[in-house]
Write an enzyme that holds these catalytic residues in place. Structure first.
Site, PDB file in Angstrom:
ATOM      1  NE  ARG A 262      -0.782  -1.480  -7.254  1.00 29.04           N
ATOM      2  CZ  ARG A 262      -1.453  -2.624  -7.113  1.00 29.04           C
ATOM      3  NH1 ARG A 262      -2.237  -2.803  -6.057  1.00 29.04           N
ATOM      4  NH2 ARG A 262      -1.362  -3.587  -8.017  1.00 29.04           N
ATOM      5  NE  ARG A 277      -3.687  -0.639   1.917  1.00 27.40           N
ATOM      6  CZ  ARG A 277      -4.425  -1.326   1.056  1.00 27.40           C
ATOM      7  NH1 ARG A 277      -4.359  -1.035  -0.233  1.00 27.40           N
ATOM      8  NH2 ARG A 277      -5.232  -2.277   1.450  1.00 27.40           N
ATOM      9  CD  GLU A 349      -6.109  -8.321  -2.424  1.00 23.14           C
ATOM     10  OE1 GLU A 349      -5.581  -8.220  -3.546  1.00 23.14           O
ATOM     11  OE2 GLU A 349      -6.779  -7.414  -1.897  1.00 23.14           O
ATOM     12  CB  SER A 352      -6.774  -9.790  -6.598  1.00 21.46           C
ATOM     13  OG  SER A 352      -8.112  -9.544  -6.960  1.00 21.46           O
ATOM     14  NE  ARG A 391      -0.555  -6.762   0.446  1.00 23.22           N
ATOM     15  CZ  ARG A 391      -1.785  -6.275   0.402  1.00 23.22           C
ATOM     16  NH1 ARG A 391      -2.826  -7.089   0.343  1.00 23.22           N
ATOM     17  NH2 ARG A 391      -1.984  -4.956   0.423  1.00 23.22           N
TER      18      ARG A 391
END
Length: 425
Positions: A262, A277, A349, A352, A391
């Protein structure tokens, strides 16, 4: 993708859902485009009917030897062909205009999705575990990883730039162990089928799951026109595209462990430090493809599968029901799992899980046919992280750290670590 027939029949309900999403009324504009498309189609069909009629008359005139009528009709048919070409062009433009607008709009939220603009309006559904009380000031995962000699951002930056990391030794093994543990849990206990998928996909695949055209800046584009996958959701969901499947194939539950890429365009703030991130990271993805009546229950099941991972890793977490303004573009309903991070003294988070309804299936033309029925129906698709490996790694480091800089390995992971119980500096 939205169904224009639904909008035609339920304009007020559609506008109410778009308003809940934080957008203005859209139905009137879409219906104007739909009217233009239908008129263009009717015009083309009318010209085709007239041409076909005159073409038959040409044959009759030729059979009678009526050259004058024959030539007159040939000239009229030639004119009609030219008019049909123009009408076909107009129909294509009108169709593309409507399709482009329908493709640009987010999915409709389900009725039980709370209203709200951002993460501050999300609702906590449940929680598990109590955050550990440390007798010392807990370190963040960067300090822990560097202390263990297994986390190197400088080497990564020298070869690749910011938002990359090199994991070495014990941490590289821990990353691999986490992925293997998750895959085993989801395949052996939860009934998902492990799948190895391409990491490069075409435009059509990203359009199908909703990343294109709206989120092109968030993706990495290759020189040959392909895209690096942002998540295994893309190739896994596209396995059912452009086909009518047998009812017996569903529910279909798939999982894959892949790197994800990403660009993180515009991302800034506290997540620029560490592993939260990254441009490249690993994730174990869950995808379910089901019949329409099964999708609501499947979302609960999928969320439970992701929760099981966090419980096994002894990580306190909470489940958040996202408000309409905080949901992803393709979702109708989403649960976020947020894991406790001692260094930030808050939940962040880590997974999801979303029910997309038939939104992606319409973009992919993914359908099924019930036994004994003639008309195919669109499938429902769901996706979720089961969970993000990086994570999970940082959460294990922070929640299971010790004062001497060591990290206790959760019991569920020890078989995947060769029996190692503690990572030591």
């Amino acid at each position: 993708m939205h169904d224009i027939r639904f909008i035609r029949e339920n304009p007020d309900a559609f506008d109410a859902a778009m308003t809940k999403r934080g957008r203005g009324p859209e139905a009137s504009r879409l219906l104007e485009l739909d009217t233009a498309r239908r008129e263009a189609t009717a015009r083309l069909q009318e010209l085709e009917t007239t041409r076909n009629t005159k073409s038959k008359l040409i044959g009759q005139a030729k059979a009678k030897g009526d050259d004058a009528l024959f030539n007159q009709l040939r000239a009229e048919v030639d004119t009609l062909k030219s008019q049909m070409d123009e009408a076909a062009t107009e129909q294509a433009k009108a169709d593309e205009a409507l399709r482009t607008e329908l493709a640009s709009l987010p999915n409709l939220p389900m009725d039980d999705v709370p209203e709200g603009a951002d993460e501050n309006d999300n609702e906590e559904v449940r929680g598990w575990g109590e955050p550990k009380e440390f007798a010392f000031a807990p370190k963040d995962h960067v300090a822990i990883g560097e202390g263990l000699g297994g986390l190197d951002f400088e080497a990564a930056a020298a070869m690749s730039g910011a938002r990359f990391a090199v994991l070495k030794g014990q941490l590289a093994r821990l990353e691999r162990a986490l992925a293997a543990f998750m895959l085993d849990m989801h395949t052996l206990q939860h009934g998902y089928s492990e799948t190895s998928v391409p990491l490069l996909v075409r435009d059509e695949a990203l359009f199908g799951t909703g990343q294109l055209p709206k989120f092109s800046e968030d993706q990495f584009h290759t020189t040959d026109g392909r895209w690096l996958i942002p998540t295994a959701e893309v190739p896994l969901t596209n396995l059912v595209r452009d086909a009518i499947h047998a009812e017996s194939a569903f529910p279909m539950r798939l999982t894959a462990h892949t790197p994800c890429f990403r660009s993180e365009a515009g991302a800034a703030g506290r997540d620029t430090r560490g592993l939260m991130r990254m441009h490249q990271f690993y994730k174990v993805e869950l995808v379910s493809i089901v019949k329409p009546e099964e999708s609501e229950e499947e979302l609960e099941r999928m969320t439970g599968c992701a929760e099981a991972v966090l419980r096994a890793l002894e990580l306190p977490y909470r489940v958040m029901l996202l408000c309409a303004g905080d949901m992803g573009f393709g979702a109708r309903k989403t649960y976020d799992l947020e894991v406790w991070l001692p260094s930030q003294n808050t939940y962040r988070e880590i997974s999801s899980c979303s029910n997309c309804g038939d939104f992606q299936a319409r973009r992919m033309e993914a359908r099924f046919k019930r036994e004994g029925e003639k008309k195919p129906e669109y499938l429902h698709t769901l996706n979720g992280s089961g969970v993000a490996v990086g994570r999970a790694l940082l959460a294990v480091l922070e929640n299971h750290q010790n004062e001497d800089g060591s990290v206790t390995i959760p019991a569920a992971l020890r078989p995947y670590m060769g029996g190692i119980e503690v990572l030591k500096p």
